[in-house]
Design an enzyme around this catalytic site. Structure first.
Site, PDB file in Angstrom:
ATOM      1  N   ASP A 257     -15.447   2.461  10.805  1.00  0.00           N
ATOM      2  CA  ASP A 257     -16.607   2.276  11.563  1.00  0.00           C
ATOM      3  C   ASP A 257     -16.662   3.552  12.236  1.00  0.00           C
ATOM      4  O   ASP A 257     -15.485   4.705  12.362  1.00  0.00           O
ATOM      5  CB  ASP A 257     -16.920   1.213  11.254  1.00  0.00           C
ATOM      6  CG  ASP A 257     -16.106   0.351  13.662  1.00  0.00           C
ATOM      7  OD1 ASP A 257     -14.766   1.676  13.077  1.00  0.00           O
ATOM      8  OD2 ASP A 257     -15.918  -0.319  13.375  1.00  0.00           O
ATOM      9  N   HIS A 258     -17.560   3.601  13.765  1.00  0.00           N
ATOM     10  CA  HIS A 258     -17.473   4.995  14.751  1.00  0.00           C
ATOM     11  C   HIS A 258     -16.409   4.305  14.891  1.00  0.00           C
ATOM     12  O   HIS A 258     -15.584   5.806  15.961  1.00  0.00           O
ATOM     13  CB  HIS A 258     -18.281   4.563  15.214  1.00  0.00           C
ATOM     14  CG  HIS A 258     -18.137   2.447  15.661  1.00  0.00           C
ATOM     15  ND1 HIS A 258     -19.068   1.346  15.300  1.00  0.00           N
ATOM     16  CD2 HIS A 258     -18.379   2.319  17.228  1.00  0.00           C
ATOM     17  CE1 HIS A 258     -18.762   1.143  16.102  1.00  0.00           C
ATOM     18  NE2 HIS A 258     -18.750   1.010  17.556  1.00  0.00           N
TER      19      HIS A 258
ATOM     20  N   CYS B 154     -10.549   0.752  11.645  1.00  0.00           N
ATOM     21  CA  CYS B 154     -12.128   0.181  11.973  1.00  0.00           C
ATOM     22  C   CYS B 154     -11.217  -0.213  13.803  1.00  0.00           C
ATOM     23  O   CYS B 154     -10.229   0.531  14.172  1.00  0.00           O
ATOM     24  CB  CYS B 154     -12.802  -0.971  12.253  1.00  0.00           C
ATOM     25  SG  CYS B 154     -11.785  -2.489  11.943  1.00  0.00           S
TER      26      CYS B 154
ATOM     27  N   GLY C 256      -8.943  -2.358  12.995  1.00  0.00           N
ATOM     28  CA  GLY C 256      -8.643  -3.014  11.549  1.00  0.00           C
ATOM     29  C   GLY C 256      -9.064  -3.919  11.093  1.00  0.00           C
ATOM     30  O   GLY C 256      -8.882  -4.865   9.680  1.00  0.00           O
TER      31      GLY C 256
ATOM     32  N   GLY D 105     -11.955  -6.613  11.173  1.00  0.00           N
ATOM     33  CA  GLY D 105     -13.484  -6.365  10.613  1.00  0.00           C
ATOM     34  C   GLY D 105     -13.396  -5.768   9.529  1.00  0.00           C
ATOM     35  O   GLY D 105     -14.021  -7.053   8.781  1.00  0.00           O
TER      36      GLY D 105
ATOM     37  N   HIS E  45       5.492  -7.410  -1.074  1.00  0.00           N
ATOM     38  CA  HIS E  45       5.265  -9.043  -1.391  1.00  0.00           C
ATOM     39  C   HIS E  45       3.564  -8.996  -2.311  1.00  0.00           C
ATOM     40  O   HIS E  45       3.629  -9.772  -2.541  1.00  0.00           O
ATOM     41  CB  HIS E  45       5.358  -9.343  -0.020  1.00  0.00           C
ATOM     42  CG  HIS E  45       6.753  -9.339   0.363  1.00  0.00           C
ATOM     43  ND1 HIS E  45       7.963 -10.706   0.831  1.00  0.00           N
ATOM     44  CD2 HIS E  45       8.343  -8.787  -0.639  1.00  0.00           C
ATOM     45  CE1 HIS E  45       9.133  -9.754   0.708  1.00  0.00           C
ATOM     46  NE2 HIS E  45       9.367  -8.874   0.086  1.00  0.00           N
ATOM     47  N   ASN E  46       3.078  -8.367  -1.518  1.00  0.00           N
ATOM     48  CA  ASN E  46       1.411  -8.669  -1.510  1.00  0.00           C
ATOM     49  C   ASN E  46       0.560  -7.964  -2.183  1.00  0.00           C
ATOM     50  O   ASN E  46      -0.263  -7.864  -2.587  1.00  0.00           O
ATOM     51  CB  ASN E  46       1.010  -9.004  -0.228  1.00  0.00           C
ATOM     52  CG  ASN E  46       1.573 -10.193   0.766  1.00  0.00           C
ATOM     53  OD1 ASN E  46       2.052  -8.585   2.140  1.00  0.00           O
ATOM     54  ND2 ASN E  46       1.382 -10.548   0.974  1.00  0.00           N
TER      55      ASN E  46
ATOM     56  N   ARG F   5      -7.589   1.974  17.676  1.00  0.00           N
ATOM     57  CA  ARG F   5      -7.376   1.425  19.340  1.00  0.00           C
ATOM     58  C   ARG F   5      -6.424   0.815  19.245  1.00  0.00           C
ATOM     59  O   ARG F   5      -6.126   0.397  20.067  1.00  0.00           O
ATOM     60  CB  ARG F   5      -8.828   0.646  19.348  1.00  0.00           C
ATOM     61  CG  ARG F   5     -10.054   1.490  19.378  1.00  0.00           C
ATOM     62  CD  ARG F   5     -11.360   0.525  19.717  1.00  0.00           C
ATOM     63  NE  ARG F   5     -12.821   1.287  19.666  1.00  0.00           N
ATOM     64  CZ  ARG F   5     -13.753   0.631  19.586  1.00  0.00           C
ATOM     65  NH1 ARG F   5     -13.984  -0.540  19.037  1.00  0.00           N
ATOM     66  NH2 ARG F   5     -14.535   1.791  19.225  1.00  0.00           N
TER      67      ARG F   5
ATOM     68  N   ARG G 225       9.272 -13.369  -7.905  1.00  0.00           N
ATOM     69  CA  ARG G 225       8.231 -14.542  -7.579  1.00  0.00           C
ATOM     70  C   ARG G 225       7.437 -14.324  -6.826  1.00  0.00           C
ATOM     71  O   ARG G 225       6.201 -14.993  -6.026  1.00  0.00           O
ATOM     72  CB  ARG G 225       9.859 -14.823  -6.312  1.00  0.00           C
ATOM     73  CG  ARG G 225       9.964 -14.130  -5.192  1.00  0.00           C
ATOM     74  CD  ARG G 225      11.230 -14.758  -4.078  1.00  0.00           C
ATOM     75  NE  ARG G 225      10.777 -13.941  -2.818  1.00  0.00           N
ATOM     76  CZ  ARG G 225      11.257 -13.026  -2.626  1.00  0.00           C
ATOM     77  NH1 ARG G 225      11.726 -12.387  -3.269  1.00  0.00           N
ATOM     78  NH2 ARG G 225      11.029 -12.816  -1.189  1.00  0.00           N
TER      79      ARG G 225
ATOM     80  N   ARG H  46       2.052 -16.002  -7.196  1.00  0.00           N
ATOM     81  CA  ARG H  46       1.038 -15.433  -5.353  1.00  0.00           C
ATOM     82  C   ARG H  46       0.254 -14.597  -6.040  1.00  0.00           C
ATOM     83  O   ARG H  46      -0.740 -15.189  -5.493  1.00  0.00           O
ATOM     84  CB  ARG H  46       2.799 -15.234  -4.256  1.00  0.00           C
ATOM     85  CG  ARG H  46       3.185 -16.704  -4.313  1.00  0.00           C
ATOM     86  CD  ARG H  46       4.396 -16.532  -3.624  1.00  0.00           C
ATOM     87  NE  ARG H  46       5.563 -17.406  -3.974  1.00  0.00           N
ATOM     88  CZ  ARG H  46       6.590 -16.790  -3.177  1.00  0.00           C
ATOM     89  NH1 ARG H  46       7.172 -16.173  -2.997  1.00  0.00           N
ATOM     90  NH2 ARG H  46       7.354 -18.008  -3.416  1.00  0.00           N
TER      91      ARG H  46
HETATM   92  C1  RB5 Z   1     -16.078  -2.053  17.010  1.00  0.00           C
HETATM   93  O1  RB5 Z   1     -16.793  -1.591  18.382  1.00  0.00           O
HETATM   94  C2  RB5 Z   1     -15.366  -2.901  16.372  1.00  0.00           C
HETATM   95  O2  RB5 Z   1     -15.535  -4.093  17.015  1.00  0.00           O
HETATM   96  C3  RB5 Z   1     -14.628  -2.609  15.370  1.00  0.00           C
HETATM   97  O3  RB5 Z   1     -14.019  -1.539  15.421  1.00  0.00           O
HETATM   98  C4  RB5 Z   1     -13.075  -3.122  15.167  1.00  0.00           C
HETATM   99  O4  RB5 Z   1     -12.656  -3.195  16.134  1.00  0.00           O
HETATM  100  C5  RB5 Z   1     -13.919  -4.917  14.519  1.00  0.00           C
HETATM  101  O5  RB5 Z   1     -13.026  -5.669  14.089  1.00  0.00           O
END
Ligand code: RB5
Length: 157
Positions: free
Chosen positions: A20-21, A77, A80, A82, A110-111, A121, A144, A148
């Site tokens: 996203d932005h 994002c 990370g 959302g 593992h996953n 950010r 193992r 899972r």
């Molecule tokens: C966008 O402002 C922010 O909410 C998005 O990038 C992210 O951090 C959401 O999980």
């Protein structure tokens, strides 16, 4: 000089990327890094700082991986979080939010995470590149962990 990244067929590794932005600048940096390691990048956007909604981009990466259009996916994002939730809504996707080399490596070992999610950010560029490399260079350990991971995949049925 390490070997170029390849998939199981020996072809260049195909990596779908979405952000996203709050994550597109890191996406572009990591795309460059992936290309420098021989991977092919499928850039699913976004490509500017204009506000967008992360579910669209996380789902697009997830669908590309689930459909076999990409071998792996990378989502970014602000945190990370959302975009990982969005990617994980797609059956067959195992998206992991990671914060460093260790969590990135473990998500693969593992996953068997097939989508890596990072927060622009929260992480500096060097940590993000190191986490990406640790994930790419790690291998699923099976054993193992196999049952899972199969149970995770069955949750999407
Ligand atoms: C966008 O402002 C922010 O909410 C998005 O990038 C992210 O951090 C959401 O999980």
């Amino acid at each position: 000089m390490t070997d170029p990244l390849t998939n199981r067929s020996g072809a260049p590794l195909r990596v779908a990327m979405g952000a996203d932005h709050g994550g597109y600048l890191m996406k572009d940096d990591l795309a460059e890094h992936l290309r420098s390691r021989g991977a092919e990048v499928l850039d699913l956007g976004t490509n500017s700082g204009d506000r967008v909604d992360y579910p669209e981009f996380g789902a697009a990466v997830g669908r590309a991986v689930a459909a076999g259009e990409a071998d792996l996916g990378v989502c970014i994002c602000g945190s990370g979080i959302g975009i990982s939730i969005a990617a994980n809504k797609v059956a067959g996707v195992r998206a992991a939010v990671v914060h460093d080399e260790t969590s990135a490596r473990l998500s693969r070992q593992h996953n068997d995470a097939n989508v890596l999610c990072l927060g622009e950010r929260l992480l500096g560029p060097a940590v993000a590149v190191a986490a990406l490399d640790a994930w790419l260079d790690a291998e699923f350990e099976g054993g193992r962990h196999e049952a899972r991971v199969a149970q995770l995949d069955a949750l999407g049925d």
